[in-house]
Design an enzyme around this catalytic site. Structure first.
Site, PDB file in Angstrom:
ATOM      1  NE  ARG A 162     -21.319 -51.767 -10.018  1.00 10.06           N
ATOM      2  CZ  ARG A 162     -21.712 -50.704  -9.033  1.00 10.06           C
ATOM      3  NH1 ARG A 162     -22.410 -51.057  -7.914  1.00 10.06           N
ATOM      4  NH2 ARG A 162     -21.127 -49.516  -9.243  1.00 10.06           N
ATOM      5  CG  ASP A 189     -22.050 -43.456  -7.820  1.00 11.69           C
ATOM      6  OD1 ASP A 189     -22.985 -43.279  -7.306  1.00 11.69           O
ATOM      7  OD2 ASP A 189     -21.201 -44.730  -7.655  1.00 11.69           O
TER       8      ASP A 189
HETATM    9  C1  LIG Z   1     -22.226 -45.947  -5.059  1.00 16.67           C
HETATM   10  C2  LIG Z   1     -21.394 -46.809  -5.905  1.00 16.67           C
HETATM   11  O1  LIG Z   1     -21.612 -47.359  -6.972  1.00 16.67           O
HETATM   12  S1  LIG Z   1     -19.640 -46.709  -5.457  1.00 16.67           S
HETATM   13  C3  LIG Z   1     -18.800 -47.481  -6.797  1.00 16.67           C
HETATM   14  C4  LIG Z   1     -19.059 -46.484  -7.931  1.00 16.67           C
HETATM   15  N1  LIG Z   1     -18.396 -45.354  -8.088  1.00 16.67           N
HETATM   16  C5  LIG Z   1     -16.906 -45.449  -8.303  1.00 16.67           C
HETATM   17  O2  LIG Z   1     -16.301 -46.530  -8.562  1.00 16.67           O
HETATM   18  C6  LIG Z   1     -16.231 -44.030  -8.020  1.00 16.67           C
HETATM   19  C7  LIG Z   1     -14.870 -44.284  -8.278  1.00 16.67           C
HETATM   20  N2  LIG Z   1     -13.796 -42.979  -7.933  1.00 16.67           N
HETATM   21  C8  LIG Z   1     -13.962 -42.155  -9.081  1.00 16.67           C
HETATM   22  O3  LIG Z   1     -14.287 -42.085 -10.124  1.00 16.67           O
HETATM   23  C9  LIG Z   1     -12.839 -40.928  -8.798  1.00 16.67           C
HETATM   24  O4  LIG Z   1     -12.007 -41.344  -7.711  1.00 16.67           O
HETATM   25  C10 LIG Z   1     -13.300 -39.699  -8.436  1.00 16.67           C
HETATM   26  C11 LIG Z   1     -14.170 -39.230  -9.919  1.00 16.67           C
HETATM   27  C12 LIG Z   1     -14.351 -39.637  -7.422  1.00 16.67           C
HETATM   28  C13 LIG Z   1     -12.306 -38.604  -8.492  1.00 16.67           C
HETATM   29  O5  LIG Z   1     -11.314 -38.902  -9.437  1.00 16.67           O
HETATM   30  P1  LIG Z   1     -10.342 -37.718  -9.744  1.00 16.67           P
HETATM   31  O6  LIG Z   1     -10.833 -36.311  -9.809  1.00 16.67           O
HETATM   32  O7  LIG Z   1      -9.714 -38.045 -11.041  1.00 16.67           O
HETATM   33  O8  LIG Z   1      -9.330 -38.129  -8.487  1.00 16.67           O
HETATM   34  P2  LIG Z   1      -7.870 -37.608  -8.467  1.00 16.67           P
HETATM   35  O9  LIG Z   1      -7.717 -36.222  -9.422  1.00 16.67           O
HETATM   36  O10 LIG Z   1      -7.473 -37.227  -7.110  1.00 16.67           O
HETATM   37  O11 LIG Z   1      -7.119 -38.779  -9.077  1.00 16.67           O
HETATM   38  C14 LIG Z   1      -5.765 -38.768  -8.869  1.00 16.67           C
HETATM   39  C15 LIG Z   1      -5.295 -40.185  -9.379  1.00 16.67           C
HETATM   40  O12 LIG Z   1      -5.947 -41.378  -8.631  1.00 16.67           O
HETATM   41  C16 LIG Z   1      -6.727 -41.939  -9.958  1.00 16.67           C
HETATM   42  N3  LIG Z   1      -7.828 -42.469  -9.497  1.00 16.67           N
HETATM   43  C17 LIG Z   1      -8.682 -41.899  -8.708  1.00 16.67           C
HETATM   44  N4  LIG Z   1      -9.879 -42.590  -8.490  1.00 16.67           N
HETATM   45  C18 LIG Z   1      -9.431 -43.849  -8.667  1.00 16.67           C
HETATM   46  C19 LIG Z   1     -10.302 -44.997  -8.979  1.00 16.67           C
HETATM   47  N5  LIG Z   1     -11.340 -45.325  -8.440  1.00 16.67           N
HETATM   48  N6  LIG Z   1      -9.462 -46.159  -9.484  1.00 16.67           N
HETATM   49  C20 LIG Z   1      -8.273 -46.031 -10.136  1.00 16.67           C
HETATM   50  N7  LIG Z   1      -7.778 -44.953 -10.115  1.00 16.67           N
HETATM   51  C21 LIG Z   1      -8.409 -43.815  -9.539  1.00 16.67           C
HETATM   52  C22 LIG Z   1      -6.737 -40.900 -11.141  1.00 16.67           C
HETATM   53  O13 LIG Z   1      -6.884 -41.556 -12.176  1.00 16.67           O
HETATM   54  C23 LIG Z   1      -5.507 -40.185 -10.968  1.00 16.67           C
HETATM   55  O14 LIG Z   1      -4.371 -40.940 -11.480  1.00 16.67           O
HETATM   56  P3  LIG Z   1      -3.152 -40.290 -12.006  1.00 16.67           P
HETATM   57  O15 LIG Z   1      -2.256 -39.608 -10.819  1.00 16.67           O
HETATM   58  O16 LIG Z   1      -2.360 -41.345 -12.577  1.00 16.67           O
HETATM   59  O17 LIG Z   1      -3.501 -39.307 -12.941  1.00 16.67           O
HETATM   60  O1  LIG Z   2     -23.110 -49.448  -5.812  1.00 19.30           O
HETATM   61  C1  LIG Z   2     -22.933 -49.049  -4.658  1.00 19.30           C
HETATM   62  C2  LIG Z   2     -23.975 -48.276  -3.843  1.00 19.30           C
HETATM   63  O2  LIG Z   2     -23.897 -47.936  -2.635  1.00 19.30           O
HETATM   64  O3  LIG Z   2     -24.987 -48.194  -4.589  1.00 19.30           O
HETATM   65 MG   LIG Z   3     -25.083 -49.129  -6.545  1.00 22.07          MG
END
Ligand SMILES: CC(=O)SCCNC(=O)CCNC(=O)[C@H](O)C(C)(C)COP(=O)(O)OP(=O)(O)OC[C@H]1O[C@@H](n2cnc3c(N)ncnc32)[C@H](O)[C@@H]1OP(=O)(O)O
Ligand SMILES: O=CC(=O)O
Ligand SMILES: [Mg+2]
Length: 562
Positions: free
Chosen positions: A177, A463
Site C-alpha cells: 500500500r 494508527d
Molecule cells: C486503519 C488501518 O489502516 S488498519 C491497517 C494499518 N494498521 C496496521 O497494519 C496495524 C498493524 N498492527 C500493528 O502494527 C501491531 O500489531 C500493533 C502495533 C497494533 C501491536 O504491536 P505489538 O505491541 O508489537 O504486538 P505484540 O507485542 O503483541 O506482538 C507480538 C508479536 O507479533 C508480531 N506482530 C504484531 N503485529 C503484527 C503484524 N501486524 N504483522 C506482523 N507481525 C506482527 C510482533 O512483531 C511480535 O513478534 P515477535 O513475537 O516475533 O517479537
Molecule cells: O485503511 C484502513 C482504514 O480503516 O482506514
Molecule cells: Mg485507511
C-alpha cells in the site's frame, strides 16, 4: 557523486541521480541499492507524466470540500449513471489471489514483514500509509525490506532474544500500500518540487521487484497493490495510467498489475462503480477501510453541525450508515466480478489478562461473522494472534470456496439510497469520549514523531486513521460547542474545558508511561501539534501533513519546511 541541487546548490548526497532529481535524504549504502539511477529515472518519469493530473485531482478535492462546507452533501453523480447501470465486469481475478479470506496488515518493518508473511494469512498488506510514519529511514528501509522479502532472502536477527527470523516455505501473498495522493516526499525533489509520495513508493517497489514477484508470488501476475484514501474515480484513473506506464516500461502484459482500492472516504462510496470501471483491467476489488471512512464522515461534514458523531467507540459497523456502506460495497464488487474485502477490527490480543483477551477476541469474532455473512470475501487482521479465529470464521462460513463473488450477490443492496449512506450515527457524547480522543491522539502523534506509525493503546490498535477520528471529532465538538449529553452533566465543550482536559490527560499519560519515558519521548511536541489541530479555526485536511514537517530531515541540513 555530487548532484546539482534544485536551486543551483551542490548537494553531496552520494547518490547517483538522473538529471533533475535531487536526493535530500541521508546517504546509506543499502538505500543506494534502491535509489539507483535507473529506478530514480522511472520515478521521475512517473512524476513528470502525472504531476499535473495529481495537482488537478487535489484541486478538485478542494472544490468538493468548498461545496460540502457550503452545505452540499456527497451523492451519486448523474453524469456517470451509465457506468453504474452498465453491464460490465472487471478482468478475471488472478488465481494466485482468488482466496483472500484473511489478510494481515502492518508497516514495512523488517521483523513484522517476516512475521506477517509467515503468519498463516492468505495476504500480507505491507503498508506505507496508515501504519507507517513516513520518515526517510522508514521509507527507504521499507523498500530494502520488501526487496529482500520478494527475492526470499529476508532475515532478521533479534539480538536481545538471540532469535533469527526467516521466511517459511509457505508465505502470504504480498500486497503493497503506497501513501495517499496527498502526501509529498520531501527527501526527493524532481525538477525543483518534492516528489509525490505514492509515486516514489510505487515506483521504487515496482522497479526493483516486478520480475521476481511475478515469478515467485503472482504466478505470472502482479505485483499487487492496495490503493488508499481516494475521493473520486479521477484519482483511480491516474493510478490506471500509472499501471499502464509501468507495465509498458517492464514489457509485461496490460492487466498484470492488480490493485484493491480502499473505499475509505465518504465521497468515494458514491463512486465505487466508477472507481472499478477506471481500474477494470487492473482491479482486484474494493475494501471497507472503516477507520478512515469514519474520519472522512466527520471531515466531509465539518461544517454540518446537524451531523455530529457520538463518541468514537460508538461508531461501529452496525451503525446504519456503516452497514449500508459495507453492503453496497459487496453488491458492487460481486456484480463486477471482484473481491469485496472487509476491514479491520481494532482489537488486539491482551497478553496479561485472559478475561479481557477473550472479550477482545469475541468482539473480533462477531465482527468477522457479520462480514462473512454479509458476503465479504475476506477480512483484515491487525495482529498474527487474531488470524486463527478470523480464518476459522471465514472457513466455517464459506466452506471450501475461495471467495463468494459468484454466490452472494446482495441484490437487495441495490435499493440503498444516498440517505442510507449518509444517515447520522446514533449515540451520545461524553466527557470520557473527549478525554480518550485527547489521550489517544497525543500518544499516537508522539509515537509517529519518533518513527512508529502503529501502536497498541488501551488494548486497541491505533494508527493514522484511528488517530484522525480523535482529532477531527475534538475539532468539531469544539467548533460547535457541543453538549456532552451522555454523562448527565450537560457540559459544553469549549476552549477552557479542552485546555483543562489536555492538561489532565498529559498528566495521566505521564503517570501511565512513566516519568523517564515521558521526558525522553515527544509528548510535549505531540501535545502542541494535536492541540493546535483541534483548536485551529480551519480544519487541517490531514494530521500527518502538518506533522510531516517535523520528521523531514534533509542532508546536508537545510530548511525542512515544505
Ligand atoms: C486503519 C488501518 O489502516 S488498519 C491497517 C494499518 N494498521 C496496521 O497494519 C496495524 C498493524 N498492527 C500493528 O502494527 C501491531 O500489531 C500493533 C502495533 C497494533 C501491536 O504491536 P505489538 O505491541 O508489537 O504486538 P505484540 O507485542 O503483541 O506482538 C507480538 C508479536 O507479533 C508480531 N506482530 C504484531 N503485529 C503484527 C503484524 N501486524 N504483522 C506482523 N507481525 C506482527 C510482533 O512483531 C511480535 O513478534 P515477535 O513475537 O516475533 O517479537
Ligand atoms: O485503511 C484502513 C482504514 O480503516 O482506514
Ligand atoms: Mg485507511
Amino acid at each position: 557523486m555530487m548532484g546539482l541541487g534544485t536551486y543551483g546548490r551542490k548537494i553531496g548526497t552520494g547518490y547517483d541521480v538522473p538529471e533533475g532529481v535531487d536526493i535530500r535524504g541521508r546517504y546509506d549504502e543499502e538505500f543506494a541499492k534502491i535509489l539507483t539511477k535507473d529506478a530514480l529515472q522511472f520515478v521521475a518519469d512517473l512524476q513528470r507524466e502525472f504531476r499535473n493530473h495529481v495537482k488537478y485531482a487535489m484541486e478538485c478535492r478542494k472544490e468538493a470540500k468548498k461545496k460540502y462546507n457550503e452545505g452540499a452533501v456527497p451523492g451519486f453523480d448523474p453524469a456517470t449513471r451509465y457506468v453504474r447501470e452498465g453491464e460490465w465486469v472487471c478482468a478475471r481475478v488472478p488465481p494466485a489471489v482468488a482466496d483472500r479470506k484473511v489478510e494481515i496488515t502492518g508497516p514495512v518493518e523488517r521483523k513484522m514483514i517476516i512475521n506477517a508473511l509467515n503468519s498463516g494469512a492468505k495476504v500480507f498488506m505491507a503498508d506505507f500509509e496508515d501504519s507507517l510514519s513516513p520518515s526517510w529511514e522508514n521509507l527507504m528501509r521499507g523498500q530494502v525490506n520488501l526487496k529482500d522479502a520478494v527475492d526470499g532472502s529476508i532475515s532478521f536477527h533479534d539480538q536481545a532474544r538471540n532469535r533469527v527470523y526467516k521466511l517459511n516455505d509457505q508465505t502470504a501473498k504480498l500486497f503493497v500500500r503506497p501513501r495517499g495522493w496527498h502526501l509529498p516526499e520531501a527527501h526527493i525533489f524532481i525538477d525543483g518540487e518534492p516528489a509525490t509520495g505514492c509515486l516514489v513508493d510505487f515506483g521504487l517497489y515496482f522497479y526493483h521487484n516486478y520480475a521476481a514477484f511475478r515469478r515467485s508470488q503472482g504466478a505470472g501476475f502482479g505485483p499487487f497493490f492496495y490503493l488508499p484514501k481516494m475521493e473520486h474515480s479521477r484519482e483511480a484513473k491516474i493510478w490506471n495510467y500509472v499501471f499502464e506506464k509501468a507495465e509498458k516500461m517492464a514489457g509485461i502484459e496490460k492487466g498484470s498489475i492488480r490493485a484493491t482500492v480502499l473505499i475509505e472516504t465518504l465521497p468515494a462510496v458514491f463512486q465505487m462503480d466508477e472507481i472499478l470501471y477506471e481500474l477494470r483491467d487492473h482491479s482486484v476489488g474494493l475494501n471497507c477501510g472503516r477507520w478512515d471512512y469514519i474520519f472522512s464522515y466527520v471531515k466531509t461534514f465539518q461544517a454540518h453541525p446537524d451531523r455530529l458523531l457520538p463518541d468514537r467507540v460508538q461508531v461501529g459497523m452496525t451503525q446504519h450508515f456503516m452497514r449500508s456502506y459495507s453492503d453496497l460495497l459487496i453488491r458492487t464488487c460481486h456484480r463486477r466480478g471482484v473481491h469485496a474485502m472487509g476491514g479491520m477490527a481494532a482489537q488486539i490480543p491482551i497478553r496479561d489478562d485472559p478475561v479481557a483477551h477473550e472479550a477482545a477476541l469475541d468482539l473480533v469474532r462477531k465482527d468477522k461473522l457479520r462480514e462473512v455473512r454479509a458476503g465479504h470475501d475476506g477480512t483484515w487482521a491487525a495482529h498474527p494472534g487474531l488470524i486463527p479465529s478470523c480464518m476459522e470464521i471465514f472457513n466455517n462460513n464459506m466452506g471450501n470456496a475461495p471467495n463468494q463473488i459468484q454466490t452472494v450477490k446482495r441484490e437487495d443492496a441495490a435499493s440503498l439510497t444516498e440517505e442510507d449512506l449518509l444517515q447520522r450515527p446514533r449515540g451520545v457524547r461524553t466527557m470520557e469520549g473527549l478525554r480518550l480522543n485527547t489521550r489517544v491522539g497525543i500518544q499516537y502523534v508522539a509515537a509517529w514523531l519518533t518513527g512508529t506509525g502503529s501502536v497498541p493503546l488501551y488494548n486497541l490498535m491505533e494508527d493514522a486513521a484511528t488517530a484522525e477520528i480523535s482529532r477531527v471529532q475534538n475539532w468539531q465538538w469544539l467548533k460547535y460547542g457541543v453538549e456532552l449529553d451522555g454523562d448527565g452533566f450537560g457540559v459544553r465543550v469549549n476552549l477552557d474545558l479542552f485546555g483543562r482536559v489536555v492538561e489532565e490527560e498529559m498528566a495521566r499519560i505521564e503517570r501511565e508511561v512513566g516519568r523517564e519515558k515521558f521526558k525522553k519521548g515527544m509528548y510535549k511536541e505531540a501535545c502542541k501539534i494535536f492541540t493546535r489541530q483541534c483548536t485551529t479555526p480551519t480544519l487541517d485536511d490531514f494530521l500527518t501533513l502538518d506533522a510531516y514537517n517535523q520528521i523531514v530531515m534533509h542532508h546536508p541540513k537545510v530548511s525542512a519546511k515544505l
